[in-house]
Design a protein around this motif. Structure first.
Motif, PDB file in Angstrom:
ATOM      1  N   LEU A  25      30.961  25.566  44.355  1.00  0.00           N
ATOM      2  CA  LEU A  25      31.124  25.212  42.946  1.00  0.00           C
ATOM      3  C   LEU A  25      32.448  24.473  42.808  1.00  0.00           C
ATOM      4  O   LEU A  25      33.495  25.021  43.159  1.00  0.00           O
ATOM      5  N   GLU A  26      32.405  23.224  42.355  1.00  0.00           N
ATOM      6  CA  GLU A  26      33.610  22.429  42.146  1.00  0.00           C
ATOM      7  C   GLU A  26      33.804  22.261  40.650  1.00  0.00           C
ATOM      8  O   GLU A  26      32.900  21.815  39.945  1.00  0.00           O
ATOM      9  N   VAL A  27      34.985  22.628  40.158  1.00  0.00           N
ATOM     10  CA  VAL A  27      35.265  22.596  38.726  1.00  0.00           C
ATOM     11  C   VAL A  27      36.532  21.791  38.481  1.00  0.00           C
ATOM     12  O   VAL A  27      37.546  22.003  39.147  1.00  0.00           O
ATOM     13  N   THR A  28      36.471  20.866  37.520  1.00  0.00           N
ATOM     14  CA  THR A  28      37.667  20.137  37.089  1.00  0.00           C
ATOM     15  C   THR A  28      38.005  20.586  35.670  1.00  0.00           C
ATOM     16  O   THR A  28      37.186  21.181  34.983  1.00  0.00           O
ATOM     17  N   GLY A  29      39.209  20.290  35.253  1.00  0.00           N
ATOM     18  CA  GLY A  29      39.649  20.702  33.922  1.00  0.00           C
ATOM     19  C   GLY A  29      40.037  22.168  33.865  1.00  0.00           C
ATOM     20  O   GLY A  29      40.005  22.785  32.813  1.00  0.00           O
ATOM     21  N   VAL A  30      40.434  22.733  35.008  1.00  0.00           N
ATOM     22  CA  VAL A  30      40.829  24.144  35.074  1.00  0.00           C
ATOM     23  C   VAL A  30      42.314  24.262  34.729  1.00  0.00           C
ATOM     24  O   VAL A  30      43.155  23.576  35.301  1.00  0.00           O
ATOM     25  N   ILE A  31      42.603  25.141  33.789  1.00  0.00           N
ATOM     26  CA  ILE A  31      43.979  25.382  33.377  1.00  0.00           C
ATOM     27  C   ILE A  31      44.584  26.528  34.175  1.00  0.00           C
ATOM     28  O   ILE A  31      45.714  26.455  34.624  1.00  0.00           O
ATOM     29  N   ASN A  32      43.791  27.580  34.385  1.00  0.00           N
ATOM     30  CA  ASN A  32      44.306  28.777  35.050  1.00  0.00           C
ATOM     31  C   ASN A  32      43.144  29.582  35.610  1.00  0.00           C
ATOM     32  O   ASN A  32      42.039  29.538  35.087  1.00  0.00           O
ATOM     33  N   ILE A  33      43.419  30.335  36.664  1.00  0.00           N
ATOM     34  CA  ILE A  33      42.466  31.332  37.158  1.00  0.00           C
ATOM     35  C   ILE A  33      42.945  32.663  36.607  1.00  0.00           C
ATOM     36  O   ILE A  33      43.979  33.174  37.014  1.00  0.00           O
ATOM     37  N   GLU A  34      42.203  33.200  35.645  1.00  0.00           N
ATOM     38  CA  GLU A  34      42.600  34.452  34.997  1.00  0.00           C
ATOM     39  C   GLU A  34      42.470  35.639  35.945  1.00  0.00           C
ATOM     40  O   GLU A  34      43.331  36.498  35.993  1.00  0.00           O
ATOM     41  N   SER A  35      41.360  35.696  36.670  1.00  0.00           N
ATOM     42  CA  SER A  35      41.151  36.771  37.640  1.00  0.00           C
ATOM     43  C   SER A  35      40.057  36.356  38.616  1.00  0.00           C
ATOM     44  O   SER A  35      39.253  35.472  38.314  1.00  0.00           O
ATOM     45  N   PHE A  36      40.057  37.011  39.778  1.00  0.00           N
ATOM     46  CA  PHE A  36      38.993  36.736  40.740  1.00  0.00           C
ATOM     47  C   PHE A  36      38.934  37.845  41.770  1.00  0.00           C
ATOM     48  O   PHE A  36      39.906  38.539  42.040  1.00  0.00           O
ATOM     49  N   ASP A  37      37.752  38.022  42.308  1.00  0.00           N
ATOM     50  CA  ASP A  37      37.532  38.845  43.492  1.00  0.00           C
ATOM     51  C   ASP A  37      36.309  38.275  44.198  1.00  0.00           C
ATOM     52  O   ASP A  37      35.864  37.176  43.863  1.00  0.00           O
ATOM     53  N   SER A  38      35.753  38.982  45.157  1.00  0.00           N
ATOM     54  CA  SER A  38      34.658  38.428  45.950  1.00  0.00           C
ATOM     55  C   SER A  38      33.342  38.334  45.177  1.00  0.00           C
ATOM     56  O   SER A  38      32.391  37.724  45.656  1.00  0.00           O
ATOM     57  N   GLN A  39      33.299  38.906  43.956  1.00  0.00           N
ATOM     58  CA  GLN A  39      32.061  38.864  43.174  1.00  0.00           C
ATOM     59  C   GLN A  39      32.187  38.159  41.830  1.00  0.00           C
ATOM     60  O   GLN A  39      31.179  37.764  41.258  1.00  0.00           O
ATOM     61  N   GLU A  40      33.413  38.010  41.322  1.00  0.00           N
ATOM     62  CA  GLU A  40      33.588  37.435  39.996  1.00  0.00           C
ATOM     63  C   GLU A  40      34.858  36.591  39.897  1.00  0.00           C
ATOM     64  O   GLU A  40      35.901  36.983  40.413  1.00  0.00           O
ATOM     65  N   PHE A  41      34.737  35.460  39.234  1.00  0.00           N
ATOM     66  CA  PHE A  41      35.880  34.603  38.914  1.00  0.00           C
ATOM     67  C   PHE A  41      35.889  34.369  37.413  1.00  0.00           C
ATOM     68  O   PHE A  41      34.830  34.206  36.804  1.00  0.00           O
TER      69      PHE A  41
END
Length: 100
Positions: A25-41
Motif C-alpha cells: 500500500l503506497e500512500v501520499t499526503g501523509v502527515i503523521n503515523i499516529e500508531s502502528f503494529d503488525s495488524q493495524e496502522f
C-alpha cells in the motif's frame, strides 16, 4: 483551526493511494503515523485519518517530509475515520470500537 493542507509546511500535497497485489500500500499526503503494529496502522493524511488493517504489516518506505508511506504485508481492509482522535487515546481501543 489549521487545515490538513497547511500541516505539511504550507505545501499542498495530493493524497493518493496505490495498492499493488494486496501486498503493498503506497500512500501520499501523509502527515503523521499516529500508531502502528503488525495488524493495524493509523495514518493522519491531508484528507483525514486513514485506518489500515492486515496481517504481518510493516513499513516498507517512510518519508514524512514528502508525505510518503509504503506499507507491506497482507492487506485486509482500510477506511477513513471522520472523528479526530484525542491525544493519548490508543489506536487499539479506537480500532476495537471501529471494527466490531
Amino acid at each position: 483551526m489549521e487545515t490538513y493542507q497547511k500541516k505539511l509546511d504550507k505545501k499542498i500535497v495530493k493524497h493518493e493511494i496505490k495498492i499493488v497485489d494486496r501486498k503493498v500500500l503506497e500512500v501520499t499526503g501523509v502527515i503523521n503515523i499516529e500508531s502502528f503494529d503488525s495488524q493495524e496502522f493509523l495514518l493522519e493524511t491531508t484528507c483525514g485519518y486513514l485506518a489500515v488493517r492486515g496481517d504481518n504489516l510493516h513499513i516498507k518506505n517512510l518519508n514524512l517530509e514528502e508525505g510518503l508511506v509504503a506499507i507491506q504485508g497482507n492487506l485486509f481492509d482500510m477506511g477513513y475515520i471522520d472523528e479526530s482522535i484525542t491525544p493519548g487515546e490508543k489506536a487499539k481501543g479506537f480500532f476495537s470500537k471501529l471494527f466490531r
